[in-house]
Design a protein around this motif. Structure first.
Motif, PDB file in Angstrom:
ATOM      1  N   GLN A 207       0.826  -1.202   0.000  1.00 17.74           N
ATOM      2  CA  GLN A 207       0.000   0.000   0.000  1.00 17.74           C
ATOM      3  C   GLN A 207       0.860   1.250   0.000  1.00 17.74           C
ATOM      4  O   GLN A 207       2.015   1.226   0.468  1.00 17.74           O
ATOM      5  CB  GLN A 207      -0.906   0.006   1.233  1.00 17.74           C
ATOM      6  CG  GLN A 207      -2.036  -1.016   1.175  1.00 17.74           C
ATOM      7  CD  GLN A 207      -3.020  -0.838   2.304  1.00 17.74           C
ATOM      8  OE1 GLN A 207      -2.664  -0.362   3.377  1.00 17.74           O
ATOM      9  NE2 GLN A 207      -4.265  -1.226   2.066  1.00 17.74           N
TER      10      GLN A 207
ATOM     11  N   PRO B  99       2.147   5.337  -5.464  1.00 21.03           N
ATOM     12  CA  PRO B  99       1.667   4.589  -6.641  1.00 21.03           C
ATOM     13  C   PRO B  99       2.552   4.789  -7.871  1.00 21.03           C
ATOM     14  O   PRO B  99       2.722   3.856  -8.668  1.00 21.03           O
ATOM     15  CB  PRO B  99       0.270   5.159  -6.859  1.00 21.03           C
ATOM     16  CG  PRO B  99      -0.183   5.552  -5.489  1.00 21.03           C
ATOM     17  CD  PRO B  99       1.057   6.075  -4.811  1.00 21.03           C
TER      18      PRO B  99
ATOM     19  N   VAL C 255       2.435  -0.564  -6.103  1.00 27.81           N
ATOM     20  CA  VAL C 255       2.022   0.235  -4.958  1.00 27.81           C
ATOM     21  C   VAL C 255       0.579   0.659  -5.184  1.00 27.81           C
ATOM     22  O   VAL C 255       0.275   1.374  -6.149  1.00 27.81           O
ATOM     23  CB  VAL C 255       2.919   1.464  -4.767  1.00 27.81           C
ATOM     24  CG1 VAL C 255       2.520   2.216  -3.495  1.00 27.81           C
ATOM     25  CG2 VAL C 255       4.388   1.051  -4.707  1.00 27.81           C
ATOM     26  N   SER C 256      -0.286   0.224  -4.300  1.00 27.74           N
ATOM     27  CA  SER C 256      -1.705   0.552  -4.429  1.00 27.74           C
ATOM     28  C   SER C 256      -2.029   1.826  -3.657  1.00 27.74           C
ATOM     29  O   SER C 256      -1.435   2.105  -2.610  1.00 27.74           O
ATOM     30  CB  SER C 256      -2.559  -0.602  -3.924  1.00 27.74           C
ATOM     31  OG  SER C 256      -2.320  -0.816  -2.545  1.00 27.74           O
ATOM     32  N   SER C 257      -3.006   2.566  -4.168  1.00 29.64           N
ATOM     33  CA  SER C 257      -3.376   3.836  -3.512  1.00 29.64           C
ATOM     34  C   SER C 257      -4.466   3.624  -2.472  1.00 29.64           C
ATOM     35  O   SER C 257      -5.037   2.563  -2.346  1.00 29.64           O
ATOM     36  CB  SER C 257      -3.851   4.834  -4.564  1.00 29.64           C
ATOM     37  OG  SER C 257      -4.919   4.284  -5.293  1.00 29.64           O
TER      38      SER C 257
END
Length: 124
Positions: free
Chosen positions: A13, A88, A122-124
């Motif tokens: 994350q 991200p 990388v997730s927002s």
């Protein structure tokens, strides 16, 4: 000749951390300056960080300065990239590379050996 194998990528994350590792085998690792590059879909491969043969000199892309740390262990023949405060826009395939020179370099064309890459998402 030197062979490079990356590991440590994954899904994290935004705001999280990862440590990438690059295992080197073959010729004496300490004779090579090394670096990390990354490539996102539709974009050119871009410089991330570089370190000289001894680990005494490093440099970073402006986009990662203060968040990423490159290091190496010449006894273990390992290169590392510690990535903190991930965003991200850091999502990419990350490659380690080695050049047959003692000095670090920002330029992909100056590197002689490349790993196969490890995906960082990388997730927002």
């Amino acid at each position: 000749q030197v062979q490079l194998v990356e590991s440590g990528g994954g899904l994290v994350q935004a705001g999280g951390s990862l440590r990438l590792s690059c295992a080197a085998s073959g010729r004496t690792f300490s004779r090579y300056a090394t670096g990390w590059f990354r490539q996102s879909p539709g974009k050119e491969r871009e410089f991330v960080a570089t370190i000289n043969w001894s680990g005494g000199s490093t440099d970073y892309a402006d986009s990662v300065k203060g968040r990423f740390t490159i290091s190496r262990d010449n006894v273990k023949n390992m290169l590392y990239l510690r990535m903190n405060s991930l965003k991200p826009e850091d999502t990419a395939v990350y490659y380690c590379a080695a050049r047959d020179d003692y000095s670090e370099s920002y330029y992909a064309y100056e590197y002689d050996y490349w790993g196969q890459g490890t995906q960082v998402t990388v997730s927002s």
